[in-house]
Design a protein around this motif. Structure first.
Motif, PDB file in Angstrom:
ATOM      1  N   ALA A   1      40.461 -17.139 -31.866  1.00 21.59           N
ATOM      2  CA  ALA A   1      41.635 -16.314 -32.168  1.00 21.59           C
ATOM      3  C   ALA A   1      42.391 -15.950 -30.894  1.00 21.59           C
ATOM      4  CB  ALA A   1      41.209 -15.053 -32.909  1.00 21.59           C
ATOM      5  N   VAL A   2      41.653 -15.587 -29.845  1.00 18.10           N
ATOM      6  CA  VAL A   2      42.296 -15.252 -28.571  1.00 18.10           C
ATOM      7  C   VAL A   2      43.038 -16.465 -28.016  1.00 18.10           C
ATOM      8  CG1 VAL A   2      41.868 -14.639 -26.157  1.00 18.10           C
ATOM      9  CG2 VAL A   2      40.704 -13.391 -27.984  1.00 18.10           C
ATOM     10  N   MET A   3      42.428 -17.648 -28.111  1.00 12.29           N
ATOM     11  CA  MET A   3      43.073 -18.861 -27.604  1.00 12.29           C
ATOM     12  C   MET A   3      44.329 -19.204 -28.404  1.00 12.29           C
ATOM     13  SD  MET A   3      39.650 -21.137 -26.936  1.00 12.29           S
ATOM     14  CE  MET A   3      38.321 -20.503 -25.906  1.00 12.29           C
ATOM     15  N   VAL A   4      44.284 -19.007 -29.708  1.00  7.85           N
ATOM     16  CA  VAL A   4      45.471 -19.257 -30.534  1.00  7.85           C
ATOM     17  C   VAL A   4      46.594 -18.301 -30.148  1.00  7.85           C
ATOM     18  CG1 VAL A   4      46.411 -19.115 -32.865  1.00  7.85           C
ATOM     19  CG2 VAL A   4      44.243 -20.283 -32.472  1.00  7.85           C
ATOM     20  N   LEU A   5      46.249 -17.018 -29.921  1.00  5.83           N
ATOM     21  CA  LEU A   5      47.266 -16.041 -29.528  1.00  5.83           C
ATOM     22  C   LEU A   5      47.861 -16.376 -28.164  1.00  5.83           C
ATOM     23  CD1 LEU A   5      45.591 -12.708 -30.717  1.00  5.83           C
ATOM     24  CD2 LEU A   5      47.541 -13.893 -31.750  1.00  5.83           C
ATOM     25  N   LEU A   6      47.019 -16.822 -27.238  1.00  4.15           N
ATOM     26  CA  LEU A   6      47.537 -17.229 -25.939  1.00  4.15           C
ATOM     27  C   LEU A   6      48.465 -18.438 -26.071  1.00  4.15           C
ATOM     28  CD1 LEU A   6      44.314 -16.842 -23.745  1.00  4.15           C
ATOM     29  CD2 LEU A   6      46.413 -15.489 -23.575  1.00  4.15           C
ATOM     30  N   GLY A   7      48.118 -19.358 -26.954  1.00  2.00           N
ATOM     31  CA  GLY A   7      48.998 -20.490 -27.204  1.00  2.00           C
ATOM     32  C   GLY A   7      50.322 -20.053 -27.808  1.00  2.00           C
ATOM     33  N   ASP A   8      50.276 -19.081 -28.740  1.00  2.00           N
ATOM     34  CA  ASP A   8      51.511 -18.563 -29.330  1.00  2.00           C
ATOM     35  C   ASP A   8      52.394 -17.908 -28.274  1.00  2.00           C
ATOM     36  OD1 ASP A   8      50.880 -19.415 -31.855  1.00  2.00           O
ATOM     37  OD2 ASP A   8      50.031 -17.510 -32.507  1.00  2.00           O
ATOM     38  N   TRP A   9      51.762 -17.164 -27.347  1.00  2.00           N
ATOM     39  CA  TRP A   9      52.536 -16.510 -26.279  1.00  2.00           C
ATOM     40  C   TRP A   9      53.197 -17.555 -25.381  1.00  2.00           C
ATOM     41  CZ3 TRP A   9      51.467 -16.211 -20.834  1.00  2.00           C
ATOM     42  CH2 TRP A   9      52.325 -15.355 -20.148  1.00  2.00           C
ATOM     43  N   GLN A  10      52.466 -18.601 -25.031  1.00  4.43           N
ATOM     44  CA  GLN A  10      53.051 -19.658 -24.223  1.00  4.43           C
ATOM     45  C   GLN A  10      54.161 -20.400 -24.974  1.00  4.43           C
ATOM     46  OE1 GLN A  10      52.747 -20.346 -21.125  1.00  4.43           O
ATOM     47  NE2 GLN A  10      50.985 -19.101 -20.547  1.00  4.43           N
ATOM     48  N   LEU A  11      54.015 -20.524 -26.290  1.00  4.49           N
ATOM     49  CA  LEU A  11      55.072 -21.144 -27.089  1.00  4.49           C
ATOM     50  C   LEU A  11      56.334 -20.299 -27.036  1.00  4.49           C
ATOM     51  CD1 LEU A  11      56.055 -23.286 -29.094  1.00  4.49           C
ATOM     52  CD2 LEU A  11      55.066 -21.901 -30.931  1.00  4.49           C
ATOM     53  N   HIS A  12      56.162 -18.967 -27.101  1.00  2.00           N
ATOM     54  CA  HIS A  12      57.310 -18.072 -27.004  1.00  2.00           C
ATOM     55  C   HIS A  12      57.980 -18.215 -25.644  1.00  2.00           C
ATOM     56  CE1 HIS A  12      59.831 -14.609 -27.752  1.00  2.00           C
ATOM     57  NE2 HIS A  12      59.350 -13.998 -26.678  1.00  2.00           N
ATOM     58  N   ARG A  13      57.189 -18.293 -24.568  1.00  2.00           N
ATOM     59  CA  ARG A  13      57.744 -18.469 -23.231  1.00  2.00           C
ATOM     60  C   ARG A  13      58.465 -19.823 -23.121  1.00  2.00           C
ATOM     61  NH1 ARG A  13      59.445 -15.835 -20.021  1.00  2.00           N
ATOM     62  NH2 ARG A  13      58.592 -16.749 -18.123  1.00  2.00           N
ATOM     63  N   TYR A  14      57.903 -20.851 -23.736  1.00  2.00           N
ATOM     64  CA  TYR A  14      58.565 -22.154 -23.727  1.00  2.00           C
ATOM     65  C   TYR A  14      59.934 -22.075 -24.403  1.00  2.00           C
ATOM     66  CZ  TYR A  14      59.854 -26.776 -25.382  1.00  2.00           C
ATOM     67  OH  TYR A  14      60.558 -27.913 -25.686  1.00  2.00           O
TER      68      TYR A  14
END
Length: 269
Positions: free
Chosen positions: A22-35
């Protein structure tokens, strides 16, 4: 066969795996937002190179009326918009932004207030100049400021993060960062909330100025991080499943560790 998954040890493994995934998915979502943010910025930079300029008043909020005040910061989607404005430079309140690097050399960016007919001013970043000989912090020889009416073609910028203090040195204002509200507080007139990065001006700018390079955001780095974190999440779940299957196939059975052995044949009658 998989009843061992309900034991406290394996339930703990499951909880830990799900939490990590779950933490890794959230970190991926945050990086997607930054992208997405950085890709949008790059899109605005590219579009501004060929877009027709609009009057500065259509993009920057009103500057207010009180001397030393700054207008509201322009919205993020207004940054890099190409604008035009006519006014007169105020060389008496020229601002030096130190510690700026262009082509590997440290120097100064020169901001000059451009006063409009309405009594407001907008800060114009006229370009980069090297320091005087001696050191990177030695005050530079600033080219002469054009007098009379000047028409500027420029792109809107927002204040930089981590604002620095404004100093008085050599009869000029100086700072490390471009923070419009802090710089406006030192000026005797109201100032628009964003500043302008000069592209062209009439009369022409002094050739001693070096144009500030426009750098695109590294959005693909964020895209790579998105893939990386989501792969890690999938690997964590796969690892749990693989460990559970291995335990089910190779672990002891309910009949005990010796259940698979062939019983010895008793000798004798």
């Amino acid at each position: 066969m998989y009843r061992f998954l309900l034991t406290p040890r394996w339930l703990g493994y499951l909880a830990l795996t799900l939490a990590a995934a779950a933490v890794m998915v959230l970190l991926g979502d945050w990086q997607l937002h930054r992208y997405q943010q950085r890709a949008a910025i790059n899109g605005r930079i590219d579009a501004s190179a060929t877009a027709a300029p609009v009057p500065v008043d259509r993009v920057l909020p009103p500057a207010g009326t009180a001397a030393g005040s700054a207008g509201a910061e322009p919205p993020a989607d207004a940054e890099w918009t190409r604008v035009t404005v006519t006014g007169e430079y105020d060389p008496a309140n020229l601002i030096l932004i130190r510690g700026r690097t262009v082509d590997g050399q440290v120097g100064f960016e020169v901001l000059t207030p451009l006063r409009t007919a309405g009594g407001h001013a907008v800060l114009v970043d006229r370009g980069w100049i090297p320091p005087a000989p001696g050191a990177a912090t030695v005050l530079p020889q600033v080219p002469a400021t054009p007098s009379g009416a000047v028409t500027v073609l420029a792109r809107v910028r927002r204040s930089e993060s981590r604002p620095d203090t404004v100093q008085h040195r050599g009869g000029r204002l100086e700072s490390r960062r471009i923070s419009v509200p802090r710089l406006a507080a030192e000026l005797p007139y109201p100032v628009y909330g964003g500043y302008l990065l000069l592209d062209e001006q009439t009369p022409a700018a002094d050739p001693a100025f070096v144009a500030i390079p426009v750098e695109h955001q590294n959005d693909w780095q964020n895209a790579g991080y998105v893939v990386q974190w989501w792969l890690f999440a999938g690997m964590a779940l796969f690892g749990y499943g693989w460990a559970a299957r291995r335990e089910a196939r190779g672990g002891p059975t309910a009949a005990g560790p010796d259940a698979d052995r062939v019983p010895a044949v008793a000798a004798g009658p």
